[in-house]
Design a protein around this motif. Sequence first.
Motif, PDB file in Angstrom:
ATOM      1  N   TRP A 186      -5.322   3.180   6.869  1.00  0.00           N
ATOM      2  CA  TRP A 186      -5.016   2.828   5.477  1.00  0.00           C
ATOM      3  C   TRP A 186      -4.089   1.615   5.412  1.00  0.00           C
ATOM      4  O   TRP A 186      -4.345   0.658   4.675  1.00  0.00           O
ATOM      5  N   PHE A 187      -3.011   1.653   6.184  1.00  0.00           N
ATOM      6  CA  PHE A 187      -2.048   0.579   6.092  1.00  0.00           C
ATOM      7  C   PHE A 187      -2.509  -0.698   6.789  1.00  0.00           C
ATOM      8  O   PHE A 187      -1.971  -1.766   6.530  1.00  0.00           O
ATOM      9  N   PRO A 213      -2.971  -0.110  -4.345  1.00  0.00           N
ATOM     10  CA  PRO A 213      -3.802   0.783  -3.525  1.00  0.00           C
ATOM     11  C   PRO A 213      -3.023   2.028  -3.102  1.00  0.00           C
ATOM     12  O   PRO A 213      -1.904   1.924  -2.579  1.00  0.00           O
ATOM     13  N   THR A 214      -3.611   3.186  -3.317  1.00  0.00           N
ATOM     14  CA  THR A 214      -2.934   4.457  -3.051  1.00  0.00           C
ATOM     15  C   THR A 214      -3.880   5.421  -2.344  1.00  0.00           C
ATOM     16  O   THR A 214      -5.022   5.609  -2.789  1.00  0.00           O
ATOM     17  N   LEU A 215      -3.393   6.021  -1.278  1.00  0.00           N
ATOM     18  CA  LEU A 215      -4.119   7.071  -0.569  1.00  0.00           C
ATOM     19  C   LEU A 215      -3.431   8.401  -0.838  1.00  0.00           C
ATOM     20  O   LEU A 215      -2.220   8.541  -0.629  1.00  0.00           O
ATOM     21  N   ARG A 237       0.849  -1.192   0.000  1.00  0.00           N
ATOM     22  CA  ARG A 237       0.000   0.000   0.000  1.00  0.00           C
ATOM     23  C   ARG A 237       0.884   1.240   0.000  1.00  0.00           C
ATOM     24  O   ARG A 237       1.961   1.247   0.585  1.00  0.00           O
ATOM     25  N   LEU A 238       0.365   2.281  -0.618  1.00  0.00           N
ATOM     26  CA  LEU A 238       1.120   3.512  -0.808  1.00  0.00           C
ATOM     27  C   LEU A 238       0.283   4.682  -0.313  1.00  0.00           C
ATOM     28  O   LEU A 238      -0.935   4.717  -0.515  1.00  0.00           O
ATOM     29  N   VAL A 242      -3.905  12.852  10.300  1.00  0.00           N
ATOM     30  CA  VAL A 242      -3.038  12.120   9.375  1.00  0.00           C
ATOM     31  C   VAL A 242      -2.608  10.795   9.980  1.00  0.00           C
ATOM     32  O   VAL A 242      -2.598   9.759   9.301  1.00  0.00           O
ATOM     33  N   ASN A 243      -2.252  10.795  11.253  1.00  0.00           N
ATOM     34  CA  ASN A 243      -1.838   9.542  11.897  1.00  0.00           C
ATOM     35  C   ASN A 243      -2.962   8.510  11.879  1.00  0.00           C
ATOM     36  O   ASN A 243      -2.722   7.316  11.662  1.00  0.00           O
TER      37      ASN A 243
END
Length: 287
Positions: A280-281, A225-227, A138-139, A273-274
Amino acid sequence: MSGQLAGVAAHPEITRLDTLVEHIDIPGPAGTVRWHRHGQGDPLVLLHGGHGSWLHWLRNIEALAQHRTVWVPDMPGYLDSADVPAPSGADDLEPLLQVLQATLDQAVGHDTAIDLAGFSFGGLVASRLAARRAGVRRLALLGSGGHGTPRPRVLDMRQWRHAESPEQRRDMLRHNLNQLMLYRHAPDELALDVHEISCVATRFRSRTASQGDGMVQALRRYGGPTLLIWGEHDVTAAAHQVAPAIAADGPGRQWRVVPQAGHWVQYEGAPMVNELLARWFDGQPLP
């Protein structure tokens, strides 16, 4: 304490984090790369921005290391890492990518799967690394360079390298920090210390590489997968236009805009963000 920080009257929070993480110098094709490691679990790699260092992530490392082994380099040409070899072709970024990937593979193992995040210029680097290295699961790209769209406004940046005294240099760097990096222009000595330490030690010129649409092209080659995360007031991109447009350009992409944050989104918007990165990850739904 790291070499560039030794003897520097840095903010206590910088000293505390520098003492907390493990420093690992990994030999590469053209000198060593300094990696910082913290936590336990699957590897998560964080790449800093241009005129930056591992300290761009100082408000994120501990939170993300609660369930991961977080690896944060000074990329080649930055802070405590060796310089980037001269390019042999037209691609100025290729030598940096080669050195970074070689030392990353030594750090975590050539066949080890990783998750990967990059900020600003580091977003461009992360996207290109994901496109060339197998096993990037994941990115996440934060305020990424290489989006290929114009900046919303012209910035008034000061040439701090021409300063006549340390005090004038710090004043110029404070001005630039508020112009480019931060939305809230309140006095912030921690952010300024990070900015000054990182800028003074920077030897790699990232601006040329960050222009164009290199990140967009690399995401098409990566395909995973990208956020995409931008601060609401990022001066390097029109967040509410650029983020959804890039997300719509390929499968498995999501985007979020963090309110009341500028370009240095993981600093100003650290709590949100955290949480976004942790979810996400871990493959969890995003808020």
